[in-house]
Motif scaffolding. Structure first.
Motif, mmCIF file in Angstrom:
data_model
loop_
_atom_site.group_PDB
_atom_site.id
_atom_site.type_symbol
_atom_site.label_atom_id
_atom_site.label_comp_id
_atom_site.label_asym_id
_atom_site.label_seq_id
_atom_site.Cartn_x
_atom_site.Cartn_y
_atom_site.Cartn_z
ATOM 1 N N ARG A 229 7.171 -1.850 -2.292
ATOM 2 C CA ARG A 229 6.338 -0.243 -2.376
ATOM 3 C C ARG A 229 6.489 0.366 -4.226
ATOM 4 O O ARG A 229 6.059 1.072 -4.637
ATOM 5 C CB ARG A 229 6.890 0.430 -1.734
ATOM 6 C CG ARG A 229 5.964 0.776 0.092
ATOM 7 C CD ARG A 229 6.283 1.747 0.600
ATOM 8 N NE ARG A 229 7.247 0.840 1.651
ATOM 9 C CZ ARG A 229 8.560 1.798 2.336
ATOM 10 N NH1 ARG A 229 8.565 2.764 1.676
ATOM 11 N NH2 ARG A 229 9.813 1.500 3.139
ATOM 12 N N SER B 132 0.822 -1.489 0.190
ATOM 13 C CA SER B 132 0.133 -0.362 -0.300
ATOM 14 C C SER B 132 0.891 1.159 0.144
ATOM 15 O O SER B 132 1.663 1.385 0.752
ATOM 16 C CB SER B 132 -1.120 -0.157 1.121
ATOM 17 O OG SER B 132 -1.120 1.051 1.321
ATOM 18 N N GLN C 204 6.061 6.041 0.884
ATOM 19 C CA GLN C 204 4.620 6.309 1.340
ATOM 20 C C GLN C 204 4.463 7.879 1.957
ATOM 21 O O GLN C 204 4.801 7.724 3.395
ATOM 22 C CB GLN C 204 4.595 5.320 2.115
ATOM 23 C CG GLN C 204 3.389 4.719 2.431
ATOM 24 C CD GLN C 204 3.314 3.240 3.134
ATOM 25 O OE1 GLN C 204 4.510 2.786 3.444
ATOM 26 N NE2 GLN C 204 1.963 2.712 3.557
ATOM 27 N N PRO D 101 -2.335 10.150 7.972
ATOM 28 C CA PRO D 101 -3.047 10.574 7.694
ATOM 29 C C PRO D 101 -3.368 11.863 7.747
ATOM 30 O O PRO D 101 -4.219 12.823 7.617
ATOM 31 C CB PRO D 101 -4.212 9.533 8.071
ATOM 32 C CG PRO D 101 -3.825 8.644 8.648
ATOM 33 C CD PRO D 101 -2.315 8.330 8.576
ATOM 34 N N ASP E 125 -7.268 8.295 -3.257
ATOM 35 C CA ASP E 125 -7.230 6.897 -3.014
ATOM 36 C C ASP E 125 -6.846 6.873 -2.307
ATOM 37 O O ASP E 125 -6.133 5.361 -1.235
ATOM 38 C CB ASP E 125 -6.733 5.879 -4.285
ATOM 39 C CG ASP E 125 -7.155 5.733 -5.974
ATOM 40 O OD1 ASP E 125 -8.229 6.971 -5.844
ATOM 41 O OD2 ASP E 125 -6.685 5.551 -7.078
ATOM 42 N N LEU E 126 -5.296 7.611 -2.174
ATOM 43 C CA LEU E 126 -4.045 7.321 -0.976
ATOM 44 C C LEU E 126 -4.135 8.880 -0.037
ATOM 45 O O LEU E 126 -3.547 7.914 1.142
ATOM 46 C CB LEU E 126 -2.834 7.536 -2.077
ATOM 47 C CG LEU E 126 -2.784 6.537 -2.837
ATOM 48 C CD1 LEU E 126 -1.329 6.403 -3.123
ATOM 49 C CD2 LEU E 126 -2.853 5.311 -2.590
ATOM 50 N N GLY E 127 -5.045 9.066 0.034
ATOM 51 C CA GLY E 127 -5.398 10.516 1.032
ATOM 52 C C GLY E 127 -4.059 11.252 1.553
ATOM 53 O O GLY E 127 -3.608 11.610 2.246
ATOM 54 N N ARG F 275 1.849 2.348 -9.916
ATOM 55 C CA ARG F 275 0.717 3.736 -10.566
ATOM 56 C C ARG F 275 1.064 4.890 -11.632
ATOM 57 O O ARG F 275 -0.183 5.099 -12.427
ATOM 58 C CB ARG F 275 0.939 4.039 -8.651
ATOM 59 C CG ARG F 275 0.239 4.818 -9.035
ATOM 60 C CD ARG F 275 -0.883 5.054 -7.413
ATOM 61 N NE ARG F 275 -2.195 6.081 -7.878
ATOM 62 C CZ ARG F 275 -2.897 5.546 -7.246
ATOM 63 N NH1 ARG F 275 -3.282 4.834 -6.854
ATOM 64 N NH2 ARG F 275 -4.217 6.336 -7.033
ATOM 65 N N GLN G 267 -0.886 4.634 1.024
ATOM 66 C CA GLN G 267 -1.085 4.925 1.473
ATOM 67 C C GLN G 267 -0.746 5.988 2.235
ATOM 68 O O GLN G 267 -0.259 5.634 2.589
ATOM 69 C CB GLN G 267 -2.403 3.826 2.405
ATOM 70 C CG GLN G 267 -4.143 4.963 2.832
ATOM 71 C CD GLN G 267 -5.227 4.651 1.998
ATOM 72 O OE1 GLN G 267 -5.020 3.915 0.876
ATOM 73 N NE2 GLN G 267 -5.875 5.677 1.919
ATOM 74 N N SER H 141 3.129 11.110 3.398
ATOM 75 C CA SER H 141 1.500 12.421 3.458
ATOM 76 C C SER H 141 1.409 13.711 2.278
ATOM 77 O O SER H 141 -0.011 13.304 2.418
ATOM 78 C CB SER H 141 1.175 12.162 5.065
ATOM 79 O OG SER H 141 1.642 11.741 5.790
#
Ligand SMILES: Nc1ncnc2c1ncn2[C@@H]1O[C@H](COP(=O)(O)OP(=O)(O)OP(=O)(O)O)[C@@H](O)[C@H]1O
Length: 603
Positions: free
Chosen positions: A468, A347, A506, A353, A537-539, A475, A349, A508
């Motif tokens: 990753r 992920s 990854q 968050p 999708d990933l915030g 992506r 993500q 934020s």
């Protein structure tokens, strides 16, 4: 952990072993003179490959590595010289050292510990310097150690010969030492640490921005290369039986660096090729140095023929093959395709968050110029904020401050509750901020996959790094280029790889500095879709700097406008379009904004 294909490494190690055995067998068959040449070759090759571990991977030339060779030679010899000999030639040695008499292997191991300790101390000092300053510091190291060896007469016999060293470096001992050194150098090159260091050699700012702690990686390579250098010194001492400080000074530094430069600094293949070429040339020139006859003419003795010949070879290499005879790749990287396992999609993500970025009073002064003046700013995961302004208004400078590339003159910024001002770039990356650059900063001579892998390995504790990296490339639609050198891609693809590299952290929050520059309308629209996907999708929160106002207007939830370093407006795209200060400063007072609601004038 190693980051290269096992197949390539297998062939590399196999070739090293095979070559060493074949060369030894031939020399053994040809007799003692050939064996002596081969011992010198093996020991020199250890020194060359050792220098390559640091110089090749970091991109910093070192003139000081022969100090470690000297320390290895003296430290090991002090342990192996018979006690009676030491009593006669070094009467002032401390008792414990005078009475110690070991065989070669423990002496080498003890000497390498001493070398490693000196390397850690000197490495920390040299690591504080960059580029040429670091190189000059290594030169200082060479001179200091040489001075100590000459001055410390009670232990080293000063500038005189240190003799009586048991001649235990046989051809087979030298061969084993050389094979070990070559394999260590090869494995290091494709270790996590080696890959990160090579990335920093390609582009230090980008490497730090994806989380590489460059100082640490340089120190690791410095210590490994110093230890290998010490091994070379210990073996050389026990081959010669007698030596003095001048064996580890400028002439030999020049000789080993010549081998490295001519062969190719960045690879083990290059070190071997350089050592072979320079050894052969040296042997030929040494024979010619005392004069020779061409039949019709007698060429007289010319002192320095060998050094002049090698210097000409370096010049030739610089003009015709700046990366050395073998270039920047190992032979097996050219001929054996890596096989990668497809790993289940990790992920990407946003890892934090709630990692909201808040800045207060950010100011950057360059001498008398205030590039950014007292800017307050906020960016939340999941939103896209545009940062616009005329050329030179301070957008990139603000991004540089918020990503740790520049230290603000004033002001603070934090992620959630963690203050980040003054924190180095690689630590900012660990807190979930990733970025791309206005002038693309890829690691051009690493593959696309390695570019992205470096970022994944350097963030989130390196967890699921390969997976990753693969997901990030997928992506961005870049998987098909995974094994190509990043520098060979088209401009648009390079920008996509840069975004994939940032995603592999990854993050934020993602800062994109003119990501659409160099893309056509179609590519820009596709990029827009992709960026929307990242927030949905990933915030991920995106801070987007671009001159393409259509892109900014259509994509951004909020827009901030800088003019001459000052934040003159912030709000929704509709609010910004109507803001008279923006129209005045950014679009020009004469322009009627209603003529172009998409705002394409600023492109
Ligand atoms: N490292 C630096 N040293 C000195 N001056 C600098 C440095 N970086 C930027 N500047 C100056 O700071 C001002 C702001 O530059 P910056 O690159 O941040 O503007 P920008 O808004 O990103 O411009 P552009 O849209 O052309 O990229 C300019 O006057 C620039 O010349």
């Amino acid at each position: 952990m190693l980051v290269t294909s096992g197949r390539q490494l297998f062939y590399s190690v196999f070739a090293i072993l095979a070559l060493a055995l074949i060369a030894s067998a031939i020399a053994w068959y040809m007799g003692p003179a050939s064996q002596r040449i081969l011992v010198v070759f093996f020991v020199s090759l250890i020194a060359v490959v050792a220098q390559g571990v640091y110089c090749g991977n970091s991109g910093i030339m070192s003139f000081g590595h022969l100090s470690f060779m000297a320390i290895g030679a003296y430290a090991s010899s002090l342990l192996t010289v018979p006690a009676m000999m030491k009593a006669a030639t070094l009467p002032k040695l401390p008792h414990w050292l005078a009475s110690t008499e070991t065989s070669l292997l423990p002496a080498i191991l003890a000497a390498l510990v001493v070398v490693a300790l000196v390397a850690i101390i000197t490495g920390v000092v040299v690591g504080k310097l960059q580029g040429e300053a670091a190189t000059i510091a290594t030169l200082g190291l060479l001179i200091i150690v040489h001075g100590i060896l000459i001055g410390w007469r009670d232990v080293t016999r000063g500038s005189g010969s240190f003799f009586g060293v048991p001649r235990e470096t046989t051809m087979w001992v030298a061969m084993i030492g050389c094979v070990i050194a070559l394999i260590i150098a090869r494995l290091y090159r494709d270790s996590i640490s080696g890959l990160k260091l090579r990335a920093s050699r390609e582009n230090a700012i980008a490497a730090a921005a994806v989380g590489v702690n460059i100082k640490r990686e340089r120190l690791v390579s410095w210590v490994i290369s110093a230890v290998l250098m010490g091994l070379s010194g210990a073996l050389m001492a026990h081959f010669l039986g007698a030596f003095s400080p001048k064996n580890f000074y400028f002439v030999d530094t020049f000789q080993y660096l010549a081998m490295l430069i001519v062969g190719g600094m960045t690879t083990v293949t290059g070190a071997i090729s350089g050592a072979v070429v320079i050894t052969i040339v040296t042997e030929i020139l040494r024979h010619l140095e005392s004069g020779f006859s061409l039949g019709f003419i007698e060429v007289p003795q010319v002192f320095g023929t060998t050094q002049i010949g090698i210097a000409l070879l370096i010049l030739f290499a610089m003009f015709r093959k700046a990366d050395g005879l073998t270039g920047l790749k190992e032979w097996e990287e050219r001929f054996i395709k890596p096989k990668r396992k497809i790993l289940s999609g990790a992920s990407l993500q946003a890892a934090e968050p709630d990692g909201i970025l808040t800045s207060k009073g950010m100011t950057m002064r360059f001498g008398g110029l205030v590039a950014v003046n007292n800017v307050d700013f906020k960016l939340m995961p999941g939103e896209i904020v545009g940062l616009i302004g005329p050329n030179g208004s301070g957008k990139t400078t603000l991004l540089n401050m918020l990503s740790g590339v520049l230290k603000p003159s004033e002001g603070t910024f934090k992620i959630a509750d963690t203050l980040l001002d003054g924190v180095p770039s690689h630590k900012v990356a660990e807190h979930g901020i990733a970025r791309t650059f206005q002038n693309i900063r890829l690691f051009n001579h690493l593959s696309v996959f390695q570019n992205v892998l470096v970022a994944a390995l350097s963030t989130r504790g390196g967890k699921d790094a390969e997976s990753r990296a693969q997901t990030a490339l997928e992506r961005m639609g870049m998987s098909k280029f995974a094994e190509m050198d990043a520098g060979t891609l088209s401009y648009g693809d390079q920008r996509r790889v840069e975004i994939a590299r940032a995603l592999a952290c990854q993050p934020s929050l993602l800062f994109l500095d003119e990501p659409a520059a160099g893309m056509n309308r179609e590519e820009t629209d596709a990029l827009m879709e992709m960026l929307r996907g990242l927030t949905k999708d990933l915030g991920i929160g995106i801070l987007l700097v671009d001159h393409d106002l259509k892109l900014i207007n259509q994509l951004c939830d909020r827009i901030a406008v800088l003019n001459e370093g000052t934040l003159i407006a912030a709000g929704t795209p509709a609010e910004i379009r109507k803001n008279p200060a923006v129209v005045e400063a950014y679009l020009g007072a004469s322009t009627d904004q209603n003529d172009d609601p998409e705002g394409n004038q600023g492109r």
